[in-house]
Design a protein around this motif. Sequence first.
Motif, PDB file in Angstrom:
ATOM      1  N   MET A   1     148.035  16.673 -97.788  1.00 22.86           N
ATOM      2  CA  MET A   1     147.176  17.612 -98.513  1.00 22.86           C
ATOM      3  C   MET A   1     146.510  16.931 -99.700  1.00 22.86           C
ATOM      4  SD  MET A   1     149.660  20.946 -98.356  1.00 22.86           S
ATOM      5  CE  MET A   1     148.865  21.922 -99.582  1.00 22.86           C
ATOM      6  N   ARG A   2     147.286  16.147-100.431  1.00 23.79           N
ATOM      7  CA  ARG A   2     146.691  15.470-101.585  1.00 23.79           C
ATOM      8  C   ARG A   2     145.654  14.450-101.142  1.00 23.79           C
ATOM      9  NH1 ARG A   2     151.203  12.984-104.776  1.00 23.79           N
ATOM     10  NH2 ARG A   2     152.372  13.119-102.836  1.00 23.79           N
ATOM     11  N   ALA A   3     145.937  13.775-100.030  1.00 20.37           N
ATOM     12  CA  ALA A   3     144.972  12.795 -99.531  1.00 20.37           C
ATOM     13  C   ALA A   3     143.676  13.484 -99.119  1.00 20.37           C
ATOM     14  CB  ALA A   3     145.566  12.025 -98.347  1.00 20.37           C
ATOM     15  N   VAL A   4     143.779  14.592 -98.389  1.00 25.39           N
ATOM     16  CA  VAL A   4     142.572  15.300 -97.944  1.00 25.39           C
ATOM     17  C   VAL A   4     141.783  15.799 -99.147  1.00 25.39           C
ATOM     18  CG1 VAL A   4     141.727  17.339 -96.731  1.00 25.39           C
ATOM     19  CG2 VAL A   4     143.502  15.936 -95.698  1.00 25.39           C
ATOM     20  N   SER A   5     142.482  16.283-100.181  1.00 25.69           N
ATOM     21  CA  SER A   5     141.756  16.808-101.330  1.00 25.69           C
ATOM     22  C   SER A   5     141.028  15.686-102.065  1.00 25.69           C
ATOM     23  CB  SER A   5     142.689  17.574-102.270  1.00 25.69           C
ATOM     24  OG  SER A   5     143.336  16.695-103.147  1.00 25.69           O
ATOM     25  N   GLN A   6     141.530  14.461-101.986  1.00 23.71           N
ATOM     26  CA  GLN A   6     140.868  13.368-102.699  1.00 23.71           C
ATOM     27  C   GLN A   6     139.756  12.714-101.881  1.00 23.71           C
ATOM     28  OE1 GLN A   6     143.713  10.633-104.502  1.00 23.71           O
ATOM     29  NE2 GLN A   6     145.036  12.346-105.000  1.00 23.71           N
ATOM     30  N   ASP A   7     139.960  12.596-100.578  1.00 25.22           N
ATOM     31  CA  ASP A   7     138.950  11.946 -99.739  1.00 25.22           C
ATOM     32  C   ASP A   7     139.230  12.265 -98.266  1.00 25.22           C
ATOM     33  OD1 ASP A   7     137.249  10.267 -98.334  1.00 25.22           O
ATOM     34  OD2 ASP A   7     137.432   8.634 -99.784  1.00 25.22           O
ATOM     35  N   PRO A   8     138.613  13.331 -97.758  1.00 23.66           N
ATOM     36  CA  PRO A   8     138.913  13.748 -96.384  1.00 23.66           C
ATOM     37  C   PRO A   8     138.598  12.677 -95.340  1.00 23.66           C
ATOM     38  CG  PRO A   8     137.313  15.238 -97.412  1.00 23.66           C
ATOM     39  CD  PRO A   8     137.686  14.227 -98.433  1.00 23.66           C
ATOM     40  N   THR A   9     137.510  11.928 -95.544  1.00 22.06           N
ATOM     41  CA  THR A   9     137.172  10.902 -94.550  1.00 22.06           C
ATOM     42  C   THR A   9     138.228   9.804 -94.530  1.00 22.06           C
ATOM     43  OG1 THR A   9     134.837  11.358 -94.894  1.00 22.06           O
ATOM     44  CG2 THR A   9     135.384   9.302 -93.794  1.00 22.06           C
ATOM     45  N   ALA A  10     138.613   9.351 -95.717  1.00 24.57           N
ATOM     46  CA  ALA A  10     139.632   8.305 -95.774  1.00 24.57           C
ATOM     47  C   ALA A  10     140.942   8.824 -95.182  1.00 24.57           C
ATOM     48  CB  ALA A  10     139.837   7.844 -97.214  1.00 24.57           C
ATOM     49  N   ALA A  11     141.238  10.102 -95.393  1.00 25.02           N
ATOM     50  CA  ALA A  11     142.459  10.678 -94.828  1.00 25.02           C
ATOM     51  C   ALA A  11     142.394  10.655 -93.300  1.00 25.02           C
ATOM     52  CB  ALA A  11     142.660  12.105 -95.345  1.00 25.02           C
ATOM     53  N   ALA A  12     141.235  11.026 -92.748  1.00 25.08           N
ATOM     54  CA  ALA A  12     141.091  11.006 -91.291  1.00 25.08           C
ATOM     55  C   ALA A  12     141.272   9.588 -90.763  1.00 25.08           C
ATOM     56  CB  ALA A  12     139.721  11.550 -90.884  1.00 25.08           C
ATOM     57  N   LEU A  13     140.790   8.598 -91.530  1.00 33.25           N
ATOM     58  CA  LEU A  13     140.856   7.212 -91.074  1.00 33.25           C
ATOM     59  C   LEU A  13     142.262   6.624 -91.136  1.00 33.25           C
ATOM     60  CD1 LEU A  13     137.551   5.653 -92.470  1.00 33.25           C
ATOM     61  CD2 LEU A  13     138.119   6.243 -90.113  1.00 33.25           C
ATOM     62  N   VAL A  14     143.201   7.294 -91.794  1.00 32.04           N
ATOM     63  CA  VAL A  14     144.589   6.828 -91.700  1.00 32.04           C
ATOM     64  C   VAL A  14     145.374   7.701 -90.712  1.00 32.04           C
ATOM     65  CG1 VAL A  14     144.677   5.767 -93.979  1.00 32.04           C
ATOM     66  CG2 VAL A  14     145.389   8.148 -93.708  1.00 32.04           C
ATOM     67  N   GLY A  15     144.701   8.620 -90.049  1.00 28.91           N
ATOM     68  CA  GLY A  15     145.372   9.370 -88.989  1.00 28.91           C
ATOM     69  C   GLY A  15     145.767  10.790 -89.361  1.00 28.91           C
ATOM     70  N   VAL A  16     145.250  11.290 -90.495  1.00 29.28           N
ATOM     71  CA  VAL A  16     145.564  12.669 -90.868  1.00 29.28           C
ATOM     72  C   VAL A  16     144.624  13.614 -90.111  1.00 29.28           C
ATOM     73  CG1 VAL A  16     145.581  14.333 -92.764  1.00 29.28           C
ATOM     74  CG2 VAL A  16     146.364  11.997 -93.161  1.00 29.28           C
ATOM     75  N   ASP A  17     145.177  14.638 -89.492  1.00 33.93           N
ATOM     76  CA  ASP A  17     144.364  15.654 -88.830  1.00 33.93           C
ATOM     77  C   ASP A  17     143.872  16.617 -89.912  1.00 33.93           C
ATOM     78  OD1 ASP A  17     143.244  17.716 -87.436  1.00 33.93           O
ATOM     79  OD2 ASP A  17     144.820  17.806 -85.912  1.00 33.93           O
ATOM     80  N   VAL A  18     142.668  16.341 -90.421  1.00 33.43           N
ATOM     81  CA  VAL A  18     142.171  17.035 -91.611  1.00 33.43           C
ATOM     82  C   VAL A  18     142.101  18.553 -91.393  1.00 33.43           C
ATOM     83  CG1 VAL A  18     140.186  17.252 -93.158  1.00 33.43           C
ATOM     84  CG2 VAL A  18     140.949  15.000 -92.422  1.00 33.43           C
ATOM     85  N   ASP A  19     141.614  18.965 -90.215  1.00 28.98           N
ATOM     86  CA  ASP A  19     141.493  20.406 -89.969  1.00 28.98           C
ATOM     87  C   ASP A  19     142.848  21.109 -90.012  1.00 28.98           C
ATOM     88  OD1 ASP A  19     138.739  20.710 -89.759  1.00 28.98           O
ATOM     89  OD2 ASP A  19     138.749  19.916 -87.717  1.00 28.98           O
ATOM     90  N   ARG A  20     143.859  20.442 -89.480  1.00 28.61           N
ATOM     91  CA  ARG A  20     145.185  21.056 -89.494  1.00 28.61           C
ATOM     92  C   ARG A  20     145.745  21.161 -90.900  1.00 28.61           C
ATOM     93  NH1 ARG A  20     149.286  18.718 -85.137  1.00 28.61           N
ATOM     94  NH2 ARG A  20     150.855  19.524 -86.550  1.00 28.61           N
ATOM     95  N   VAL A  21     145.491  20.140 -91.705  1.00 33.95           N
ATOM     96  CA  VAL A  21     145.970  20.162 -93.091  1.00 33.95           C
ATOM     97  C   VAL A  21     145.274  21.287 -93.863  1.00 33.95           C
ATOM     98  CG1 VAL A  21     145.994  18.861 -95.255  1.00 33.95           C
ATOM     99  CG2 VAL A  21     146.636  17.749 -93.127  1.00 33.95           C
ATOM    100  N   ILE A  22     143.968  21.451 -93.612  1.00 32.57           N
ATOM    101  CA  ILE A  22     143.239  22.531 -94.285  1.00 32.57           C
ATOM    102  C   ILE A  22     143.798  23.890 -93.837  1.00 32.57           C
ATOM    103  CG2 ILE A  22     140.988  23.662 -94.516  1.00 32.57           C
ATOM    104  CD1 ILE A  22     139.718  20.870 -94.333  1.00 32.57           C
TER     105      ILE A  22
END
Lengths: 237, 315
Positions: free
Chosen positions: B191-212
């Motif tokens: 969550m903290r990663a997505v709030s700081q930079d969603p693209t960078a979060a996606a590029l480390v494998g975070v499913d941004v939509d699910r986190v949101i």
Amino acid sequence: MPLLEVCDLEAGYGPIRAVQGVSLDVIEGEIVAIIGANGAGKTTLLLAISGVVATRKGTVRFMGQSITGMPSHEIVRLGIGHAPEGRRIFPRLSVRENLELGAFCRTDRGAIVRDIEEICSLFPVLGQRMSQMGGTLSGGEQQMLALGRAMLSRPKLLLLDEPSLGLAPIVVSKIFEVIAGFTARGIAVVLVEQNARAALKLASRGWVLETGRVSLFANAETLASDPRVRDAYLGDA
Amino acid sequence: MPALPPHLAMISLEFFLQQCLIGVTNGALIALVAMGYSMVYGIIGLINFAHGDLIMLGACLALSLVGASGLVDAGPTATWWGVVLLLLACGLFCGTLNMAVDRFIYKPLRNASKLAPLVSAIGVSFIFMNVGLFWLGPADRSFPELVPPTNLFSGDTLQFTYQDLLVVVVVVLLMVALSVLVRSTRLGRAMRAVSQDPTAAALVGVDVDRVIAATFFIGGALGGAASVIYSLYIKTIGFQMGFQNGLYAFTAAVLGGIGSIPGAVVGGLVIGLVRSLASAYVGERWTGAIVFAILIVILVFRPEGLLGRRTREKV
């Protein structure tokens, strides 16, 4: 069978077609360089491979499997790491948390801890700054962190976007040294660089992009001695 | 000590402490709602105008459940368990509803201009209000007194009842749980990663939509808990309750530094205290003006809010 196979790729933003019909391939453990001027479409090409920018035409295959249109987080899981342009480390997370996020898709806790230790021996300065916020690091340290974070997903292929941009020469040589070492680890690299000379020294093959299209493609040595490349990208008079 | 004459009663220490107690309890409730605003803003930069009305719908469900279950006539132990079940049911309901709104309304607008989801949120607020109107009817409804208003202090000088205690305990527990979640779990880190930079979060494998989606669920679930506590504490609910309460909570989130969870807590407590002290010492009708005057003054000097971030980052 190539590790990565990009075929006639087209991608862009709104009305802008930043990448227009680019094809390239990477074999296992190989370093390839993509050079070109600002706005040539290099960054968009990498972002399209990673699924951040939507592919409009063409296909991307990785290890024989089509990854065209696949969401980014699944592409990372398949083994493509990406250290994006501008480094984009998480500024308000500690260095340790940044690295741990690099291993987000892994569950082998013990191995992650060992991999983080290994990154710290590769870049000792990161080891000294583990609990510092990412945003307080210098540009060079941030680039090391971005590289370390991308390595932690244990990729088979790394996409590196301008890893030397804006860094002091001594840091640049350290970064290139580490990139050169990726081959020994069996990691293939697509290296996008303004610093064409250094990139072509590391790479076995290279592509030159101009306004979204491939204008030249050859062995790195051949490219480095090509008069057109020397004039435009190597700064030789 | 002889009792003070009425016109001097309000300068006594007990009176002041009493107002502070009321302020802290109210502030805790405001903080719980403010966290929902702050979490959603922190992750996608959206001011979720429907959050207050979501809580109103939670209160509707709480009233219906209490009516259907016959909890009013149950013994004390059953009542406490009933309150726990209400918290869970309304938390689940509001969390799921909030997540569904994100999935079907805000998510398709993720790449649109910031105004499109904002206007949609205002629309959702009105839709919720209309649903509440159907559910509750136009008049305010009184909520049964499930928790006894027994004073925990001996004597009459200070009042702090089981109802106040319930508010403070539930809010503190939820805040602790939330900060543990955000600080030290895998989801929290994502969550903290997505709030700081969603693209960078996606590029480390975070499913941004699910986190949101998870963020909307958690923020909504906190709102669901708030709806139960509000109903038990204030004991009057109505289809328009979401608007004013939402506004105060949103103000608290901005005051504390929107996007910051500790900030939401501090902002809530400040607003709760200012509200109760202003209405006791200045007059009920001035509270709104005083609260917002203080908000403006603080924001002029600290635009990022009390605990908002002002770290310089090297680029």
